[in-house]
Design an enzyme around this catalytic site. Structure first.
Site, mmCIF file in Angstrom:
data_model
loop_
_atom_site.group_PDB
_atom_site.id
_atom_site.type_symbol
_atom_site.label_atom_id
_atom_site.label_comp_id
_atom_site.label_asym_id
_atom_site.label_seq_id
_atom_site.Cartn_x
_atom_site.Cartn_y
_atom_site.Cartn_z
ATOM 1 N N GLU D 29 18.256 3.156 5.822
ATOM 2 C CA GLU D 29 19.617 3.578 6.126
ATOM 3 C C GLU D 29 19.878 3.507 7.607
ATOM 4 O OE1 GLU D 29 20.602 6.547 3.537
ATOM 5 O OE2 GLU D 29 19.984 5.298 1.667
ATOM 6 N N GLU D 60 18.484 4.697 -2.467
ATOM 7 C CA GLU D 60 17.216 4.994 -2.210
ATOM 8 C C GLU D 60 16.274 4.593 -3.167
ATOM 9 O OE1 GLU D 60 19.611 7.136 -1.658
ATOM 10 O OE2 GLU D 60 19.592 7.581 0.443
ATOM 11 N N PHE D 83 15.899 11.314 4.856
ATOM 12 C CA PHE D 83 15.415 12.842 4.893
ATOM 13 C C PHE D 83 14.760 13.050 3.795
ATOM 14 C CE2 PHE D 83 18.102 15.305 7.864
ATOM 15 C CZ PHE D 83 19.074 14.410 8.270
ATOM 16 N N ASP D 85 14.462 15.266 1.585
ATOM 17 C CA ASP D 85 15.591 15.902 0.606
ATOM 18 C C ASP D 85 16.143 14.941 -0.367
ATOM 19 O OD1 ASP D 85 16.202 18.807 2.162
ATOM 20 O OD2 ASP D 85 15.786 16.945 3.541
ATOM 21 N N ILE D 87 14.788 12.435 -1.698
ATOM 22 C CA ILE D 87 13.778 11.852 -2.603
ATOM 23 C C ILE D 87 14.202 11.927 -4.204
ATOM 24 C CG2 ILE D 87 12.213 14.262 -3.061
ATOM 25 C CD1 ILE D 87 11.119 10.259 -2.677
ATOM 26 N N HIS D 129 19.285 19.135 3.503
ATOM 27 C CA HIS D 129 18.861 18.296 4.794
ATOM 28 C C HIS D 129 17.787 19.132 5.472
ATOM 29 C CE1 HIS D 129 22.618 16.245 3.841
ATOM 30 N NE2 HIS D 129 21.853 15.223 4.602
#
Ligand SMILES: Cc1ncc(C[n+]2csc(CCOP(=O)(O)OP(=O)(O)O)c2C)c(N)n1
Ligand SMILES: Cc1ncc(C[n+]2csc(CCOP(=O)(O)OP(=O)(O)O)c2C)c(N)n1
Ligand SMILES: [Mg+2]
Ligand SMILES: [Mg+2]
Lengths: 320, 324, 320, 324
Positions: D29, D60, D83, D85, D87, D129
């Site tokens: 991104e 993602e 980030f 975060d 995942i 984040h």
């Protein structure tokens, strides 16, 4: 559809409140008073306001990283909002959430969300809850054009469609996901068309025309309350500022931005109200002053409020 | 006491709690008509109807995410993640939404959610249907993590989980579903954060979870024949973790063997070892030993799977090593 | 479209091979020789065969938990497949994968997959690779009706559509995701319609008619090879057996199953070939005997092969 | 040596490797036109064009999943997860597909994938984040896990990661992007599994990762003034983990303090503690101490965030405690 005069003024006031609130946020961010990421809603006010004008206090919304407008439109308190942005203990989240997580569950605001696409599954759940409890509450789920590609968006719509859940999915298509143009992140022009994949109504409207948004949402809310299920409304709009404050904005052609600025929803609605005789210059000035006073008060409140104490760090992780 | 299987004990907990509180509903893939792929939700649809027992599409983010929305607005969802291995498509709604919401909102949300799931190898289900991933969930503030090893614990812990006002990740072991044990008929709760001494002993403490508890008990019985007295402790919940009971046992035995089915590296056993190394190092008369799976995905072939899952023999060997 | 005689016989042979292979698998599963979960493809043979008949050896496929048919159709070796199912060292994956993970990367088979919806993103990546390397390879991505709700499916289609990737998305709509009927897991009748959300062609065909599948796939493969991008083909079909072996199948009405059995793709194609004069009873018998001999050989190979040694457990985790 | 920031060092590694090998592409991104939200991929689009530098939709699972498909068929993707975060919406493709594919296929696949991501608190980015989640990835066989703390390490480890034939999860710390340090111009590699002694010492071993390395160094400097000699060890890669260097250092100092930014429970530090408690317990003259974040989500307000992130002062206190 004839909208009552009072409602029109209320909508105008809300839109202006969002605009002024965010302008002030931008200032305080630039001055270093507001930490973290701040995503402003300026230019998109008609979407939140046109939608939420159809909601009752006991209805729900799920919001996004760009959430201030949704919160104000749903009735959020400016003082507690500003205090939260400043990271103060008196804020909505006691300083624990900040811009990306402001919430007011009592007002049905199930939170801004730092995860793109985080909202649709949660919205489906809140709607399931309303249906289960036998109320006629509805849920408005806000999300962006970028989020409309995320898997969770599709999962949320699918669940809402099969169970006929009372959700109004409101896509704020501002034509960019950060730097990536809609032209490059999806193959379709109208996100509203994705409703067909779930056999729910999908409609694309001018998201800079608050009345157009209001009317589309009105029908969707009616359907949802009547137990007829979900709808998808795509509102075409544009953000006036960067993705977040500090964004150098290398990715948007200046002509494009200029063209959209001409369609600014706020002067447009103001002109229309004047034309309709609902608003006068005098009245507008009055409204403006009222708003500014409130925001001054909110800023004062935020500035004067204490930061949370370090000992509060461990609170609120679990319900006892 | 009446005997029930682990699966039937869970089933009874669900039924009794659903009778008690109409805000509880069950949702997940194949939980209604099919009664759950392992039969844990059998009969619920018949008793409680489609409103309260919902088959969902294969969309795990929506399953857990909808539980978040429902819980935040007054319901008490008990949702099923068919295999713990599927968490990869739904983790966000669990760890960023359910677990953090209350905190992010400054305390103003209540998330009474139970996510039931199944873990463990032993049936040739291979790398994506056999994992033990409990360690990941221990690392998530805001979540409670439960891992019962017996039918008795399964029922009592599930009742507690359902009555909890926090999100609970409830991990069942698929190889235990058929295990029988005494289970009271009336509903009862087992407090979270209270380890259970499954066998008393004085020479070594074996901390084991889920299916490993039974291997540890078998090992302890074998060791007893050789004059080694092993205490077998089952934490039962990993969050909260009953550090006191573990440390007290180590204070008594001065030796610690930790047994988990998961791969050793960064597993739950690492945390238990670290707690003891921080809080009771001076009590240890020997190095801590961990018995765990090797650092590989779970293999399919029974010939390899048998070598993957920790065995009674490996536990015995580890105990002998630390007992010296 | 006129399909060559030889091709027709080849397709018939493949379909029959899948059928006989799986019947044998069912027997050995029942006898306790095959561990784990086994999802049989019986009844759906026309989908894999009609699709793969358009592929070259250097094209790719991504498969599913119900993957034996895809593998055989793409040219997989029966001996190494059967050995894998038996958990033997001579199997495709040295016994490490089993039914849900059989793969033959050299044949372009990027693996069965235990995760519903695991394939579409991987297929998009393989297609990106073909495009990047400037080959005209294509990727066929198989998945079920249940998988068509999973977020990853939508993400894969979106990516493939915006980048014009050479993927043929083949939905095997057998009308159930385990026990849940399509009527209850989605709100639309034709999954092919979901192609509209990505502005790629979507077509629904009779998945029990191998020629219909072949023709739809032919056009999709042509498009993909020509650089015109992805397509979605929905093949309506039915699995004859339970979701996995051992499934008590409480959820399917017997009339429904009966009606579908009448549309069994194999006798249907056989009759058609006889009518066309392409196949005779004699020839059919010959083919059958050849297949049975091969499967006998595969079973013998599997049974006589050694199990992997425990020391092999740690191999193949990393590339050195 | 020429100085570069951590971000510029990473950028240089990307550019030099892309020049070397046309099979490498970068996707994620805002990595192309924007040059990455933290500027790490700046200038790549201009030099390598749209084919090799791809802005992706906000999906993602498709970002990581497409890397799996591309890598299995001959490319060498370097993808960005904006980030760590995030995942939760993409973990399946990383842990069940990328990391396990080679094994599940019996060795017949090569997955040269780098997933770059950023972790860490300190900029008021709040609970979704700011996380440090490295422990999760250590628990995944088949994956390698990298966490550089300096510009020099960042470049060398990224070059190694890109040349690796296994999936690598490459974790950058967002608070380090602006950090300057010496970085050679020519490409160089740093072998995985080789800890680096960032400061030599003899009284206590401090094992620290990422941003915590710098806090540990500051603490060590402070402690030196009081006559306490602390050795600061940075594992640099968590998989493979350089157990030998950690143990050798403990053999020298007989005391161990582990510092991580993540919440303590079930973090990477637990594994390090467990390894030492298993392999070198008898070398320890004091309990192991872990300095880590408390068991809460990352708070937004700077007043709270400061209390969340481990500080130099806490490290000093922990060292004094174990040094006695
Ligand atoms: C899962 C996830 N991926 C990426 C991001 C980073 N991010 C934050 S906002 C944003 C753009 C979202 O675009 P859109 O949905 O169109 O909303 P907009 O910002 O335009 O209002 C991105 C990529 C995120 N927060 N969560
Ligand atoms: C992510 C994930 N969720 C659930 C499952 C369990 N599961 C395996 S197959 C299956 C049904 C899949 O249905 P469909 O996609 O229609 O394929 P079919 O089995 O009908 O061929 C389910 C739910 C899984 N393997 N992966
Ligand atoms: Mg947008
Ligand atoms: Mg199906």
């Amino acid at each position: 559809m004839a909208v009552e005069k009072e409602k029109l003024i209320e909508m105008y006031t809300k839109m202006l409140t969002i605009r002024r609130f965010e302008q002030r946020v931008a200032e305080h961010f630039a001055a270093g008073k507001i930490p973290g990421f701040v995503h402003l809603y300026i230019g998109e006010e008609a979407v939140a306001v046109g939608t939420c004008a159809n909601l009752r206090p006991d209805d729900y919304i799920t919001s996004t990283h760009r959430g201030h407008g949704h919160l104000i439109a749903k009735g959020g308190d400016l003082k507690r909002m500003m205090a939260e942005l400043f990271g103060k203990r008196t804020g909505y989240c006691k300083g624990k959430g900040g811009s990306m997580h402001i919430a007011d569950v009592e007002l049905g605001i199930l939170g801004a969300n730092g995860i793109v696409g985080g909202g649709p599954p949660i919205a489906a759940g809140a709607a399931l809850s309303a249906q289960y409890r036998g109320t006629d509450q509805v849920v408005a789920c806000f999300f962006g054009d970028g989020a409309a590609n995320q898997g969770t968006f599709h999962e949320g719509l699918n669940m809402a469609s099969i169970w006929k859940l009372p959700v109004i999915f409101v896509c704020e298509n501002n034509h960019y996901g950060i730097s990536l143009s809609q032209l490059k992140h999806m193959n379709v022009a109208d996100i509203a068309d994705r409703a067909k994949a779930y056999d729910i109504p999908g409609v694309a409207v001018d998201g800079n025309d608050v009345i157009a948004v209001y009317e589309a949402a009105h029908e969707a809310v009616r359907r949802a309350r009547a137990g007829e299920g979900s709808s998808l409304i795509e509102c075409k709009t544009y953000r006036h500022r960067g993705h977040f404050e500090g964004d150098p904005q290398v990715y948007r052609p200046p002509e494009e931005a200029e063209a959209w600025l001409k369609k600014d929803p706020l002067p447009r609605f103001e002109a229309k109200l004047m034309e309709m005789g609902v608003l006068t210059g005098e009245k507008a000035k009055q409204i403006e002053q009222g708003i500014v006073a409130k925001i001054d008060e909110a800023v004062r409140f935020a500035e004067e409020s204490p930061f949370p104490a370090p000992e509060e760090l461990g609170d609120d992780v679990y319900t006892a | 006491m009446r005997k029930l299987t682990y699966a039937a004990a869970l089933n009874e907990a669900l039924k009794q709690e659903m009778r008690r509180d109409p805000a509880i509903y069950v949702a997940g893939e194949d939980v209604a008509k099919y009664g759950g792929i392992f039969g844990v939700t059998a009969g619920l649809l018949e008793e409680f109807g489609e409103k309260r027992v919902k088959d969902t599409p294969i969309t795990e983010s929506a399953i857990i995410g909808s539980a978040v929305g429902a819980a935040a607005t007054g319901l008490r969802p008990v949702v099923e993640l068919m295999f713990i291995d599927f968490i990869g498509v739904a983790l966000d709604q669990l760890f960023n939404q359910a677990a953090k919401m209350k905190y992010m909102f400054g305390g103003k949300a209540k998330l009474p959610i139970v996510v039931r799931t199944t873990c463990g190898a032993g049936m040739g289900a291979a790398a994506q249907h056999s994992q033990s991933l409990e360690a990941w969930f221990m690392h998530i503030p805001g979540l409670k993590v439960v891992m019962p090893s017996t039918p008795y614990d399964a029922k009592g812990l599930l009742v507690t989980a359902i009555r909890e006002d926090n999100p609970v990740f409830f991990i069942e072991n698929k190889m235990l579903y058929g295990l029988e044990g005494g289970v009271p008929e009336e509903p009862y709760t087992i407090p979270f954060g209270q380890a259970d001494v499954k066998r008393e002993g004085s020479d070594v403490t074996i901390v084991a979870t889920a299916a490993m508890v039974h291997k540890a008990l078998a090992a302890a019985a074998e060791l007893a024949k050789e004059g080694i007295s092993a205490e077998v402790l089952d934490p039962r919940t990993l969050t909260p973790l009953d550090e006191e009971s573990i440390i007290n046992s180590v204070k008594k035995t001065h030796r610690l063997v930790i047994v988990q089915e998961a791969v050793k590296r960064a597993g739950a056993g690492a945390e238990i070892a670290a707690v003891v190394a921080e809080r009771a190092l001076e009590q240890l008369d020997a190095p801590i030993a961990r018995v765990a799976a090797p650092f590989t995905p779970v293999p399919f072939s029974p010939a390899l799977e048998k070598a993957f899952i920790p065995t009674e023999e490996r536990i015995i060997a580890a105990v002998k090593e630390v007992v010296g």
